[in-house]
Motif scaffolding. Structure first.
Motif, short mmCIF file in Angstrom:
data_model
loop_
_atom_site.label_atom_id
_atom_site.label_comp_id
_atom_site.label_asym_id
_atom_site.label_seq_id
_atom_site.Cartn_x
_atom_site.Cartn_y
_atom_site.Cartn_z
N LEU A 127 0.83 -1.20 0.00
CA LEU A 127 0.00 0.00 0.00
C LEU A 127 0.87 1.26 0.00
CD1 LEU A 127 -2.84 1.35 0.40
CD2 LEU A 127 -2.42 1.17 2.85
N VAL A 128 1.86 1.30 0.88
CA VAL A 128 2.73 2.47 0.97
C VAL A 128 3.62 2.57 -0.26
CG1 VAL A 128 4.55 3.56 2.33
CG2 VAL A 128 2.63 2.46 3.49
N GLU A 129 4.10 1.44 -0.75
CA GLU A 129 4.94 1.45 -1.95
C GLU A 129 4.17 2.01 -3.15
OE1 GLU A 129 7.90 -2.36 -1.13
OE2 GLU A 129 6.06 -2.62 -2.28
N SER A 130 2.93 1.59 -3.28
CA SER A 130 2.12 2.09 -4.39
C SER A 130 1.82 3.57 -4.22
CB SER A 130 0.82 1.29 -4.48
OG SER A 130 -0.03 1.82 -5.47
N ALA A 131 1.64 3.99 -2.96
CA ALA A 131 1.28 5.38 -2.72
C ALA A 131 2.46 6.33 -2.93
CB ALA A 131 0.72 5.54 -1.30
N LEU A 132 3.64 5.92 -2.51
CA LEU A 132 4.78 6.82 -2.52
C LEU A 132 5.77 6.53 -3.64
CD1 LEU A 132 5.53 7.03 1.31
CD2 LEU A 132 4.01 8.44 -0.06
N GLY A 133 5.59 5.42 -4.33
CA GLY A 133 6.47 5.13 -5.45
C GLY A 133 7.87 4.75 -5.05
N LEU A 134 8.01 4.03 -3.97
CA LEU A 134 9.33 3.55 -3.54
C LEU A 134 9.15 2.19 -2.89
CD1 LEU A 134 9.25 4.01 -0.20
CD2 LEU A 134 9.67 6.36 -0.87
N GLU A 135 10.26 1.51 -2.66
CA GLU A 135 10.23 0.19 -2.05
C GLU A 135 10.48 0.29 -0.55
OE1 GLU A 135 12.44 -2.92 -3.78
OE2 GLU A 135 11.74 -2.56 -5.81
N ILE A 136 9.67 -0.39 0.22
CA ILE A 136 9.81 -0.43 1.67
C ILE A 136 10.57 -1.70 2.04
CG2 ILE A 136 8.59 -0.49 3.86
CD1 ILE A 136 8.31 2.13 2.32
N PRO A 137 11.66 -1.59 2.81
CA PRO A 137 12.38 -2.80 3.22
C PRO A 137 11.50 -3.72 4.04
CG PRO A 137 13.67 -0.82 3.68
CD PRO A 137 12.30 -0.37 3.30
N THR A 138 11.51 -4.99 3.68
CA THR A 138 10.74 -5.96 4.45
C THR A 138 11.46 -6.25 5.77
OG1 THR A 138 11.89 -7.85 3.47
CG2 THR A 138 9.94 -7.02 2.32
N ARG A 139 10.78 -7.00 6.63
CA ARG A 139 11.40 -7.32 7.92
C ARG A 139 12.64 -8.17 7.73
NH1 ARG A 139 8.05 -8.68 13.34
NH2 ARG A 139 9.80 -8.59 14.79
N ALA A 140 12.60 -9.11 6.78
CA ALA A 140 13.76 -9.96 6.52
C ALA A 140 14.92 -9.12 5.99
CB ALA A 140 13.40 -11.06 5.53
N GLU A 141 14.63 -8.17 5.10
CA GLU A 141 15.68 -7.32 4.56
C GLU A 141 16.28 -6.42 5.64
OE1 GLU A 141 14.13 -6.84 -0.06
OE2 GLU A 141 13.62 -5.34 1.45
N ALA A 142 15.41 -5.82 6.45
CA ALA A 142 15.90 -4.93 7.51
C ALA A 142 16.71 -5.69 8.54
CB ALA A 142 14.73 -4.21 8.19
N GLY A 143 16.29 -6.92 8.86
CA GLY A 143 17.02 -7.70 9.84
C GLY A 143 18.32 -8.25 9.32
N GLY A 144 18.46 -8.39 7.99
CA GLY A 144 19.67 -8.96 7.43
C GLY A 144 20.68 -7.94 6.97
N LEU A 145 20.42 -6.65 7.18
CA LEU A 145 21.34 -5.62 6.72
C LEU A 145 22.64 -5.66 7.51
CD1 LEU A 145 19.02 -2.52 6.23
CD2 LEU A 145 20.00 -3.98 4.47
N GLN A 146 23.74 -5.63 6.79
CA GLN A 146 25.04 -5.49 7.43
C GLN A 146 25.30 -4.01 7.70
OE1 GLN A 146 26.73 -8.20 8.37
NE2 GLN A 146 25.04 -9.40 7.53
N VAL A 147 26.36 -3.75 8.46
CA VAL A 147 26.67 -2.36 8.82
C VAL A 147 26.88 -1.51 7.58
CG1 VAL A 147 28.34 -0.88 10.00
CG2 VAL A 147 27.67 -3.05 11.04
N SER A 148 27.56 -2.07 6.57
CA SER A 148 27.85 -1.30 5.36
C SER A 148 26.62 -1.07 4.51
CB SER A 148 28.93 -2.01 4.54
OG SER A 148 28.48 -3.32 4.19
#
Length: 378
Positions: free
Chosen positions: A91-112
């Motif tokens: 819903l937010v992606e369609s509204a704002l035209g950007l990708e929202i990081p999923t929980r898996a993506e946010a949890g797997g982010l390295q420091v860099s």
């Protein structure tokens, strides 16, 4: 977002080698691209099943909450997402035209990977103080800034968001856009970190009094010393409390460092007016970092002092036992001599032999005690 970056990196062998990503490695499928809605259209509709999806507009420099449950209105300047569902993300992606990081993506982010600029949007992740009664003292939050809009994505309660909403809803400070929203959120996060550090400082003051003054005060009130076992138990409890405060301070230092990196990254992509405000935030963060370092040094000193006091108390026991063993050795020697019961021992038939033996044992015990007193060992 992460799959796009990986696809771009693997397409260039040199970049793939730099980021240790094998060329030709499988890339997760990209989610359906999002496109901005036509001008004037209502941005999103329908109900989400997440814990919280709310949006705010900026009117006359003040923050105004927008109606929840009707999607993301076109005038929304800030969208706050707490534990969003897949439907809410779309819903937010369609509204704002950007990708929202999923929980898996946010949890797997390295420091860099926590600070990324792509497709005109800034993706910034950091650790901020959690809300009251949270299991962990800090929680991750992702800021997505695109144009004049800001999106915050989190999966736990954040202690700085509600005070921020209350402050800017009352109009205590003026807001001009997404940049001011980001700077204001960072300022409130720094205030919360400072409050937590002040609480740690108060707890350390209480522990310090318990380490260095509590035993003396109790002895003055009770008129006698605490038993050794109780004194050691009290000091062991102090060590446990110090461990708790040290762990909390360590988490807050991690939060400070992540916010320093986020502020520096955001400053590189900010306009002049916002850059000055971020400079002030960065200065505050470094001051708070110095405070956290000082508290850590205090905790190290208090821990060393507590362990030293425990060792001192235990050494006193060993010291007294050692003196007792030395004092008892001569009487035991006398008793051993007169306990041999040889036939030709003249004292066996002596009328005063028993008293003589007892007196000799007493004198042999008093002698070492007097020697220790003269030497200042007792």
């Amino acid at each position: 977002m992460i799959s796009d970056l990986q696809r771009s990196i693997t397409a260039v062998p040199s970049l793939a080698a730099t980021y240790n990503i094998p060329v030709g490695s499988p890339v997760p499928p990209r989610r359906q691209p999002c496109h901005p809605p036509p001008s004037g259209a209502v941005l999103g509709s329908g109900q989400g099943g997440g814990d919280l999806l709310r949006s705010f507009a900026i009117a006359n420099g003040r923050l105004e909450p927008l109606a929840e449950g009707g999607g993301v209105p076109p005038e929304a300047a800030w969208v706050d997402m707490m534990s969003p569902t897949s439907a809410e993300e779309r819903l937010v992606e369609s509204a704002l035209g950007l990708e929202i990081p999923t929980r898996a993506e946010a949890g797997g982010l390295q420091v860099s990977d926590r600070l990324v600029s792509t497709a005109g949007a800034l993706y910034m992740s950091a650790l901020v103080p959690a809300g009251q009664n949270a299991e962990r003292p800090t929680v991750p939050i992702t800021f997505v800034r695109t144009g004049d809009r800001l999106v915050t994505v989190r999966y736990s309660s954040v202690g700085s968001l509600d005070p921020f909403v209350a402050r800017y809803t009352r109009g205590e400070a003026s807001l001009a856009g997404a940049g001011d929203l980001l700077a204001g959120l960072l300022e409130v996060a720094v205030d919360r970190i400072d409050e937590r550090l002040q609480q740690i400082g108060g707890a350390l003051d209480h522990l310090s009094r318990g380490i260095f003054h509590h035993a003396t005060n109790l002895r003055q009130r009770a008129g006698r010393r605490l038993p050794l076992g109780r004194r050691i138990q009290r000091l062991e409890a102090v060590i446990e409390d110090l461990g708790t405060q040290h762990e909390l301070a360590g988490k807050l230092r991690e939060s400070i460092q992540s916010l320093i990196r986020l502020t520096a990254f955001s400053r590189e992509h900010a306009e002049d007016g916002l850059r000055q405000r971020l400079d002030a935030v960065s200065t505050d963060l470094h001051s708070v970092a110095e405070h956290a370092t000082a508290l850590s040094a205090d905790m190290e000193f208090m821990l060393d002092a507590t362990v030293g006091l425990i060792d001192t108390q235990q050494n006193k026991v060993i010291y007294l036992l050692s003196i007792l063993g030395i004092v008892m050795t001569p009487p035991v020697l006398v008793a051993s001599v007169y306990g041999m019961n040889f036939r030709d021992m003249p004292e066996l038939a002596w009328t005063y032999g028993y008293g003589w033996a007892l007196g000799l044992m007493l004198l042999s015990a008093v002698g070492p005690i007097l020697l220790f007193k003269l030497r200042g060992w007792l």
